[in-house]
Design a protein around this motif. Structure first.
Motif, PDB file in Angstrom:
ATOM      1  N   PRO A   1       0.728  -1.210  -0.039  1.00 37.27           N
ATOM      2  CA  PRO A   1      -0.029  -0.031  -0.072  1.00 37.27           C
ATOM      3  C   PRO A   1       0.989   1.128  -0.046  1.00 37.27           C
ATOM      4  O   PRO A   1       1.772   1.309   0.658  1.00 37.27           O
ATOM      5  CB  PRO A   1      -0.786  -0.293   1.213  1.00 37.27           C
ATOM      6  N   GLY A   2       0.517   2.145  -0.859  1.00 42.11           N
ATOM      7  CA  GLY A   2       1.159   3.500  -1.084  1.00 42.11           C
ATOM      8  C   GLY A   2       2.532   3.630  -1.624  1.00 42.11           C
ATOM      9  O   GLY A   2       2.988   4.277  -1.968  1.00 42.11           O
ATOM     10  N   LYS A   3       2.844   2.127  -2.310  1.00 43.49           N
ATOM     11  CA  LYS A   3       4.175   2.181  -3.119  1.00 43.49           C
ATOM     12  C   LYS A   3       3.521   1.594  -4.584  1.00 43.49           C
ATOM     13  O   LYS A   3       2.634   0.975  -4.780  1.00 43.49           O
ATOM     14  CB  LYS A   3       5.114   1.404  -2.613  1.00 43.49           C
ATOM     15  N   GLN A   4       4.504   2.007  -5.413  1.00 42.87           N
ATOM     16  CA  GLN A   4       4.312   1.605  -6.807  1.00 42.87           C
ATOM     17  C   GLN A   4       4.560  -0.064  -7.085  1.00 42.87           C
ATOM     18  O   GLN A   4       5.170  -0.385  -5.976  1.00 42.87           O
ATOM     19  CB  GLN A   4       5.015   2.271  -7.999  1.00 42.87           C
ATOM     20  N   ARG A   5       3.808  -0.378  -7.762  1.00 41.83           N
ATOM     21  CA  ARG A   5       4.302  -2.119  -8.242  1.00 41.83           C
ATOM     22  C   ARG A   5       5.348  -2.327  -8.623  1.00 41.83           C
ATOM     23  O   ARG A   5       5.846  -1.229  -9.524  1.00 41.83           O
ATOM     24  CB  ARG A   5       2.827  -2.623  -9.057  1.00 41.83           C
ATOM     25  N   GLU A   6       6.171  -3.377  -8.017  1.00 48.10           N
ATOM     26  CA  GLU A   6       7.468  -3.435  -8.640  1.00 48.10           C
ATOM     27  C   GLU A   6       7.799  -4.637  -9.035  1.00 48.10           C
ATOM     28  O   GLU A   6       7.205  -5.870  -8.779  1.00 48.10           O
ATOM     29  CB  GLU A   6       8.371  -3.103  -7.392  1.00 48.10           C
ATOM     30  N   TRP A   7       8.440  -4.882 -10.182  1.00 41.71           N
ATOM     31  CA  TRP A   7       8.845  -6.279 -10.721  1.00 41.71           C
ATOM     32  C   TRP A   7       9.669  -7.020  -9.737  1.00 41.71           C
ATOM     33  O   TRP A   7      10.586  -6.551  -9.078  1.00 41.71           O
ATOM     34  CB  TRP A   7       9.541  -5.986 -11.813  1.00 41.71           C
ATOM     35  N   VAL A   8       9.488  -8.356  -9.897  1.00 42.17           N
ATOM     36  CA  VAL A   8       9.855  -9.411  -8.868  1.00 42.17           C
ATOM     37  C   VAL A   8      10.814 -10.503  -9.760  1.00 42.17           C
ATOM     38  O   VAL A   8      12.160 -10.603  -9.242  1.00 42.17           O
ATOM     39  CB  VAL A   8       9.149 -10.091  -7.874  1.00 42.17           C
ATOM     40  N   ALA A   9      10.096 -11.126 -10.860  1.00 41.41           N
ATOM     41  CA  ALA A   9      10.784 -12.016 -11.709  1.00 41.41           C
ATOM     42  C   ALA A   9      10.066 -12.265 -12.948  1.00 41.41           C
ATOM     43  O   ALA A   9       8.702 -11.923 -13.052  1.00 41.41           O
ATOM     44  CB  ALA A   9      11.079 -13.260 -10.772  1.00 41.41           C
ATOM     45  N   SER A  10      10.763 -12.724 -13.946  1.00 36.46           N
ATOM     46  CA  SER A  10      10.014 -13.002 -15.220  1.00 36.46           C
ATOM     47  C   SER A  10      10.714 -14.222 -15.706  1.00 36.46           C
ATOM     48  O   SER A  10      11.686 -14.567 -15.625  1.00 36.46           O
ATOM     49  CB  SER A  10      10.317 -11.669 -15.997  1.00 36.46           C
ATOM     50  N   ILE A  11      10.048 -14.743 -16.715  1.00 35.75           N
ATOM     51  CA  ILE A  11      10.376 -15.961 -17.370  1.00 35.75           C
ATOM     52  C   ILE A  11       9.854 -15.850 -19.041  1.00 35.75           C
ATOM     53  O   ILE A  11       8.819 -15.552 -19.372  1.00 35.75           O
ATOM     54  CB  ILE A  11       9.802 -17.088 -16.851  1.00 35.75           C
ATOM     55  N   SER A  12      10.645 -16.098 -19.583  1.00 44.08           N
ATOM     56  CA  SER A  12      10.628 -15.884 -21.099  1.00 44.08           C
ATOM     57  C   SER A  12       9.863 -17.124 -21.630  1.00 44.08           C
ATOM     58  O   SER A  12       9.674 -18.240 -21.129  1.00 44.08           O
ATOM     59  CB  SER A  12      11.972 -15.562 -22.125  1.00 44.08           C
TER      60      SER A  12
END
Length: 117
Positions: free
Chosen positions: A39-50
């Motif tokens: 809450p109160g913060k921007q959504r942030e990237w954690v991990a990705s898979i191609s």
């Protein structure tokens, strides 16, 4: 459509496994990712898979989290180990779907992860 699940309450040092089930017949062509938001913060990237299975992680989770995909089950997972209180957030999965008109992003509904100290 994306359906995320697996969140919950866990003590610090514990583990959780998030899952994101996708609909559609071409899941293998989707790039998938996990994001989190407090809450109160921007959504942030954690991990990705191609589509080919290459993975990338934010420095804050590298070595503790593992993203994987099962194309036959149209599902992406996020295995989270050695959880810390600062990992507490709503976790969202995202699909990047190619089409003749370009790439489109779809988000799941989010699943709450709470890590107690």
């Amino acid at each position: 459509q994306l359906q995320a699940s697996g969140g919950g309450l866990v003590q610090a040092g514990g583990s959780l496994r998030l899952s994101c089930a996708a609909s559609g017949s071409t899941f293998g062509s989707y790039s998938m990712g996990w994001y989190r938001q407090v809450p109160g913060k921007q959504r942030e990237w954690v991990a990705s898979i191609s589509t080919g299975g290459s993975t990338n992680y934010d420095d804050s989770v590298r070595g503790r989290f593992t993203i994987s995909r099962d194309n036959a089950k149209q599902t992406v997972h996020l295995e989270m180990n050695s959880l810390k209180p600062e990992d507490t957030a709503v976790y969202y999965c995202k699909a990047v779907v190619p089409s003749a008109r370009g790439y489109f992003e779809y988000w799941g509904q989010g699943t709450q992860v709470t890590v107690s100290s």
